[in-house]
Design a protein around this motif. Structure first.
Motif, PDB file in Angstrom:
ATOM      1  N   LEU A  82       9.078   3.665   3.919  1.00  0.00           N
ATOM      2  CA  LEU A  82       8.566   2.456   4.557  1.00  0.00           C
ATOM      3  C   LEU A  82       8.817   2.465   6.064  1.00  0.00           C
ATOM      4  CD1 LEU A  82       9.483  -0.212   1.869  1.00  0.00           C
ATOM      5  CD2 LEU A  82       7.188   0.492   2.581  1.00  0.00           C
ATOM      6  N   LEU A  83      10.038   2.816   6.456  1.00  0.00           N
ATOM      7  CA  LEU A  83      10.327   2.858   7.892  1.00  0.00           C
ATOM      8  C   LEU A  83       9.492   3.930   8.582  1.00  0.00           C
ATOM      9  CD1 LEU A  83      14.192   2.364   7.900  1.00  0.00           C
ATOM     10  CD2 LEU A  83      12.525   0.901   9.054  1.00  0.00           C
ATOM     11  N   HIS A  84       9.312   5.046   7.893  1.00  0.00           N
ATOM     12  CA  HIS A  84       8.539   6.151   8.455  1.00  0.00           C
ATOM     13  C   HIS A  84       7.085   5.740   8.702  1.00  0.00           C
ATOM     14  CE1 HIS A  84       7.662  10.238   9.392  1.00  0.00           C
ATOM     15  NE2 HIS A  84       6.921  10.461   8.345  1.00  0.00           N
ATOM     16  N   ASN A  85       6.505   5.028   7.735  1.00  0.00           N
ATOM     17  CA  ASN A  85       5.091   4.670   7.835  1.00  0.00           C
ATOM     18  C   ASN A  85       4.830   3.416   8.657  1.00  0.00           C
ATOM     19  OD1 ASN A  85       3.169   6.382   6.057  1.00  0.00           O
ATOM     20  ND2 ASN A  85       5.060   6.228   4.898  1.00  0.00           N
ATOM     21  N   PHE A 136       8.711   7.035  -5.866  1.00  0.00           N
ATOM     22  CA  PHE A 136      10.020   6.686  -5.319  1.00  0.00           C
ATOM     23  C   PHE A 136      11.082   6.788  -6.388  1.00  0.00           C
ATOM     24  CE2 PHE A 136       8.060   3.622  -2.041  1.00  0.00           C
ATOM     25  CZ  PHE A 136       7.754   4.697  -1.236  1.00  0.00           C
ATOM     26  N   ARG A 137      12.004   7.710  -6.199  1.00  0.00           N
ATOM     27  CA  ARG A 137      13.022   7.860  -7.234  1.00  0.00           C
ATOM     28  C   ARG A 137      14.179   6.923  -6.979  1.00  0.00           C
ATOM     29  NH1 ARG A 137      12.529  14.454  -7.124  1.00  0.00           N
ATOM     30  NH2 ARG A 137      10.279  14.310  -6.873  1.00  0.00           N
ATOM     31  N   THR A 138      14.472   6.727  -5.711  1.00  0.00           N
ATOM     32  CA  THR A 138      15.612   5.875  -5.383  1.00  0.00           C
ATOM     33  C   THR A 138      15.202   4.886  -4.300  1.00  0.00           C
ATOM     34  OG1 THR A 138      16.303   7.332  -3.616  1.00  0.00           O
ATOM     35  CG2 THR A 138      17.218   7.781  -5.793  1.00  0.00           C
ATOM     36  N   LEU A 197       0.830  -1.201   0.000  1.00  0.00           N
ATOM     37  CA  LEU A 197       0.000   0.000   0.000  1.00  0.00           C
ATOM     38  C   LEU A 197       0.869   1.257   0.000  1.00  0.00           C
ATOM     39  CD1 LEU A 197      -3.087  -0.597   0.322  1.00  0.00           C
ATOM     40  CD2 LEU A 197      -2.923   0.640   2.483  1.00  0.00           C
ATOM     41  N   VAL A 198       1.890   1.254   0.838  1.00  0.00           N
ATOM     42  CA  VAL A 198       2.774   2.425   0.918  1.00  0.00           C
ATOM     43  C   VAL A 198       3.535   2.599  -0.398  1.00  0.00           C
ATOM     44  CG1 VAL A 198       4.788   3.435   2.055  1.00  0.00           C
ATOM     45  CG2 VAL A 198       3.046   2.287   3.408  1.00  0.00           C
TER      46      VAL A 198
END
Ligand SMILES: [Zn+2]
Length: 417
Positions: A400-403, A390-392, A382-383
């Motif tokens: 991902l870690l943030h969410n 996402f460029r890189t 989903l994220v």
């Protein structure tokens, strides 16, 4: 009421005072500039050793971007003092609203990173009149802080998974916390090699890895190798989600080949639009799909035979004793090996190879939750889908870690958003 009163209410810096506030007209709109000055007799803090020292001189005024209000940009304006530190020499002072050379105040960075959990980063940038890079750096700051302050002392079970994160075959390796209440993403690294998983586990630290009692993964060889090496004390389980995932691919393959054959031989195209009838669990089918499936099951089709073999395999998960589950596995695989359904035979061979790890599922029962890896895998998708820009890989990792990292944040006296 004065603007300074509000500022003191939301954020009070012990050794500094809010001074005059001016509304300026900039090209991109109005800006509220609030002067900040040191409290009388307060001594500047050396940024080298974090100790107060005698003031040396003052630098030109700098502006630090603060949380905007009413569509008006807000800046704190301050002339940094230099400290004549007896340990470090002449250094620039440390100020509580900002670290290092950052132009955004810490409060504003937390504000942006909080919004970046709810909206895409480009939306956050455009709503608050800042750049995508500022949002990205704010998220990076939040993630770094969270990683440094998170508590891993209760970690006992981890799941290892892989996910494709952009068009084409670019993968990320993910490690989840799947024990207890807290399901969270622990580490992300690029690719899905041995080095990827090794770097994830190293980021958790050796003593945390030593605490892990259960580990779930799929059958990807590089992961199996690293788990044997780095988490040798843990019970290694091939989890249900990843075992069942193989059936989807096999069924798809058999169905597509058979549909083509039926068409070529001039038969009725009974398999048209049947994909989900076979892929979904029967209890998840719509009424229409249920009717269609029961029609299809009347035919003697390869697809139907493969489907029934999978449904039968589902019974495995109802066993509680590893011994009986093992007996079931042996019977099922021998039957499949006589079936002449090549993709199913491939699964049977894989299952034979990994028999002990699959049976570990029954030894670990209750310790690892059946849905944990699958649930997190869905959230990850989903994220990645939401932030398709996402460029890189680095940005994908951060997002991902943030969410999903359930990372801690510093305690604040005022909630800005
Ligand atoms: Zn110093």
């Amino acid at each position: 009421m004065r603007i300074q009163t509000i500022l003191n209410r939301v954020e009070n810096f012990k050794s500094f005072v809010y001074g005059a506030a001016d509304l300026e007209e900039h090209d991109d709109g109005p800006a509220l500039v609030v002067k900040v000055r040191p409290r009388t007799n307060s001594r500047p803090i050396c940024s080298g050793c974090w100790k107060p020292g005698p003031p040396y001189d003052r630098l030109a005024e700098r502006r630090f971007e603060y949380v905007p209000v009413w569509g008006i940009a807000v800046f704190l304006a301050y002339r940094m003092r230099r400290v004549n530190c007896k340990r470090c020499g002449v250094t620039v002072e440390m100020v509580p609203w900002c670290d290092g050379k950052n132009q955004l105040t810490t409060t504003y960075r937390w504000f942006l990173s909080t919004w970046a959990k709810r909206l895409s980063w480009s939306e956050v940038a455009s709503i608050f009149g800042t750049s995508w890079d500022s949002v990205c750096r704010s998220v990076e700051h939040a993630v770094e802080w969270g990683l440094a302050h998170r508590d891993l002392s209760q970690l006992t079970a981890v799941g290892v998974d892989e996910v494709a994160w952009s068009r084409g075959h670019r993968y990320l390796t993910l490690v989840y916390d799947i024990g207890g209440e807290r399901r969270r993403l622990l580490a992300v690294s690029e690719e899905r090699t041995e080095a990827s998983l090794r770097s994830c586990l190293e980021s958790l630290g050796e003593s945390v890895c030593g605490q892990v009692q259960h580990v779930c993964s799929d059958m990807w060889r590089p992961y199996l190798n690293v788990i044997a090496e780095k988490l040798s004390q843990a019970v290694h389980v091939l989890d249900r989600f990843h075992v069942m995932q193989q059936f989807g691919k096999a069924l798809d393959e058999i169905r597509a080949a058979e549909a083509k054959r039926l068409e070529r031989d001039g038969y009725e195209p009974v398999l048209k639009r049947s994909r989900w009838c076979f892929l979904k669990r029967p209890e998840n089918l719509t009424d229409k799909q249920t009717v269609k499936l029961s029609e299809l099951l009347k035919y003697n089709l390869r697809t139907v035979r493969a489907y029934l073999l999978r449904e039968e395999f589902q019974r495995l998960w109802e066993y509680t004793s590893p011994a009986w589950a093992g007996k079931f596995l042996d019977e099922w695989t021998s039957r499949v090996m006589r079936s002449r359904l090549e993709p199913m035979k491939k699964i049977a061979r894989t299952i034979r190879t990994h028999r002990p790890l699959i049976l570990n599922w029954f030894r670990a029962k209750g310790m690892v939750s059946a849905g944990a890896v699958e649930g997190l895998n869905n959230k990850v998708k989903l994220v990645t889908r939401k932030s398709y820009g996402f460029r890189t890989a680095q940005v994908a990792k951060l997002a991902l870690l943030h969410n999903l990292g359930d990372l801690p944040e510093p305690e604040r006296t005022h909630r800005f958003c």
